[in-house]
Design an enzyme around this catalytic site. Structure first.
Site, PDB file in Angstrom:
ATOM      1  CG  HIS A  70      71.080-111.064-154.866  1.00  0.00           C
ATOM      2  ND1 HIS A  70      70.240-112.021-155.400  1.00  0.00           N
ATOM      3  CD2 HIS A  70      72.281-111.262-155.450  1.00  0.00           C
ATOM      4  CE1 HIS A  70      70.917-112.765-156.265  1.00  0.00           C
ATOM      5  NE2 HIS A  70      72.165-112.317-156.318  1.00  0.00           N
ATOM      6  CG  ASP A 102      71.560-113.528-164.606  1.00  0.00           C
ATOM      7  OD1 ASP A 102      72.709-113.091-164.782  1.00  0.00           O
ATOM      8  OD2 ASP A 102      71.235-114.197-163.612  1.00  0.00           O
ATOM      9  NE  ARG A 133      79.282-112.796-165.631  1.00  0.00           N
ATOM     10  CZ  ARG A 133      78.608-112.524-164.508  1.00  0.00           C
ATOM     11  NH1 ARG A 133      77.289-112.587-164.484  1.00  0.00           N
ATOM     12  NH2 ARG A 133      79.234-112.177-163.424  1.00  0.00           N
ATOM     13  CB  SER A 165      74.401-110.984-163.201  1.00  0.00           C
ATOM     14  OG  SER A 165      73.983-112.127-162.516  1.00  0.00           O
ATOM     15  CE  LYS A 183      70.448-113.106-160.361  1.00  0.00           C
ATOM     16  NZ  LYS A 183      71.644-113.836-160.720  1.00  0.00           N
TER      17      LYS A 183
HETATM   18  N1  URA Z   1      75.456-113.233-158.033  1.00  0.00           N
HETATM   19  C1  URA Z   1      74.709-113.112-159.166  1.00  0.00           C
HETATM   20  O1  URA Z   1      73.502-113.300-159.142  1.00  0.00           O
HETATM   21  N2  URA Z   1      75.343-112.789-160.303  1.00  0.00           N
HETATM   22  C2  URA Z   1      76.654-112.588-160.384  1.00  0.00           C
HETATM   23  O2  URA Z   1      77.147-112.284-161.445  1.00  0.00           O
HETATM   24  C3  URA Z   1      77.427-112.726-159.208  1.00  0.00           C
HETATM   25  C4  URA Z   1      76.794-113.050-158.033  1.00  0.00           C
END
Ligand code: URA
Length: 433
Positions: free
Chosen positions: A81, A160, A167, A182, A186
């Site tokens: 990620h 999220d 946000r 966040s 995930k």
């Molecule tokens: N990527 C994400 O999934 N969440 C964030 O808050 C910032 C970048």
């Protein structure tokens, strides 16, 4: 327990208990807490921060706000990620490479929002490619060909989804506890057991300096530990855009070229580093330098490119576009950005480039906006390059001539040129395990 007391506590700089955090996440996800109350709490978190314990509790509560995917039937699953950036086409290049080396890739990617790009949008630029498939099909694809890349369409970490949009709407995105929870919620929900995280740092990233990028990395590694997921963070430079192209179709074309062995230096350094750690976590080799050689070999032999073709075909994409990228629909106007100075490129603010690309239509200003896949920017000159007066710095791809002209002017201003020689910037800043 009630939301007013929770907001008040965080407003006054106190720590929230696990029960209070779970209450907030559950009731907000279910629609029992209003957006204005959630906004107040998010703003209080943004200003007063959270301890690592609170951040971990927030991540776990968000992860459990929806389904938790069980991928144990696939064995080891290493996920990747990025914390976001400009011109970041790494997933498109890297995941087929590691899949061709036997790593099981079951990855969900988000849409771009604001000035940052998203892999889901890039995949959807390929005619026919389906990013929204059932969970059964997702798992079958990984079992059949070793890779599936989809969007975040399943009921994973719905808290999220709501909080991220909130946000974004109240300018509370760039915050360590909120980004950590966040991403980690995930990742915990999506079933992988090991994680390689690309923590971007610089003008085009949420973390603008190395100290904050380190703090974010340490927090996510700690949460990973508590959730039983081995996590490696690689801090990469996002002070200028990554690679040559910014824009959806343009980045797919750059990814195809990269998989054929034609990769710009910065993209290559990031792909090799992240890939080498994915192979290590997957048990395919302890030695990072040897792992990089395996990756280069997979590109050289065409194995990685063939895996990409297999992925696209398996998810309904038309591979004739990949085999001949000139088939992609082109933007109507190609506008050169000509340098009016001689010298060395000193700075190319990535956030600014991302905003220009979004203005052309490559990204969304509001989340319901449509994307124009064909528009974007080709960066010919990057930091450290020499330029002479009259030389081309970049090319704007636009479908609206006036917008193209505006973009040209803005991009020309974004290029900062120095008379002194400028050193190239490092692509990999730090690795934390
Ligand atoms: N990527 C994400 O999934 N969440 C964030 O808050 C910032 C970048």
């Amino acid at each position: 327990m009630n939301i007013l007391d929770i907001i008040g506590k965080k407003r006054d700089g106190k720590s929230l208990t696990k029960e209070e955090i779970e209450f907030f996440v559950k009731e907000y996800t279910n629609g029992n807490i209003a957006d204005y109350q959630a906004s107040a709490l998010v703003m209080a978190i943004y200003i007063n921060g959270m301890t690592v314990e609170e951040t971990t509790n927030l991540s776990l509560a968000m992860a459990h706000s929806g389904d938790i995917l069980d991928l144990s039937m696939l064995g080891n699953v290493v996920d990747k990620h990025s914390t976001g950036g400009i011109g970041d086409k790494v997933t498109l290049i890297l995941m087929p490479i590691v899949a061709s080396l036997g790593v099981k890739v079951a990855k969900m990617s988000g849409r771009g929002l604001g000035f940052t790009g998203g892999t889901k949008d890039k995949l959807e630029a390929i005619p026919g490619y389906k990013t929204e498939i059932s969970i059964e099909e997702f798992i079958q694809n990984v079992q059949k060909i070793g890779i599936s890349l989809i969007g975040q369409t399943l009921n994973l970490a719905p808290a999220d989804k709501k909080l991220y949009a909130l946000r974004d709407a109240i300018n509370c995105t760039a915050n360590i506890p909120l980004i950590s929870s966040s991403i980690m919620s995930k990742k915990i929900a999506s079933g992988a057991n090991k994680l390689v995280l690309d923590v971007t740092c610089g003008s085009g990233a949420f973390m603008k300096n190395i100290e904050d990028a380190e703090k974010l990395s340490k927090t996510m590694i700690e949460i990973g530990k508590l959730a039983g997921k081995e996590t490696v963070c690689i801090i990469t430079n996002m002070d200028q855009p990554l690679g040559k192209m910014v824009g959806n179709t343009l980045e797919v074309i750059e990814a195809v070229d990269a998989l054929k062995g034609n990769m710009s230096e910065d993209v290559k350094n990031v792909v090799l580093e992240l890939g080498a750690y994915i192979l290590k976590l997957d048990g395919k080799g302890e030695n990072i330098e040897e792992n990089k050689k395996q990756i280069e070999e997979a590109i050289k032999t065409g194995k990685a490119y063939n895996k990409f073709l297999e992925l696209i075909q398996n998810q309904g994409g038309d591979i004739s576009y990949i085999e001949d990228t000139t088939k992609f629909e082109k933007a109507k106007y190609k506008i050169n950005v000509i340098s009016d100075k001689e010298g060395f490129i000193d700075k190319l603010n990535a956030e600014q480039v991302g905003k220009i690309a979004s203005y052309l239509g490559a990204g969304r200003i509001r989340k319901e906006d449509d994307i124009d896949y064909s528009v974007g920017i080709e960066l010919i000159k990057k930091v450290g390059d020499k330029v002479i007066k009259g030389e081309n710095l970049a090319i704007i791809y636009a479908n609206d001539e006036e917008k193209g002209e505006e973009a040209r002017k803005s991009l020309l201003e974004t290029y900062k040129i120095s008379e002194e020689k400028v050193e190239k910037i490092a692509d990999i800043l730090e690795i934390l395990e």
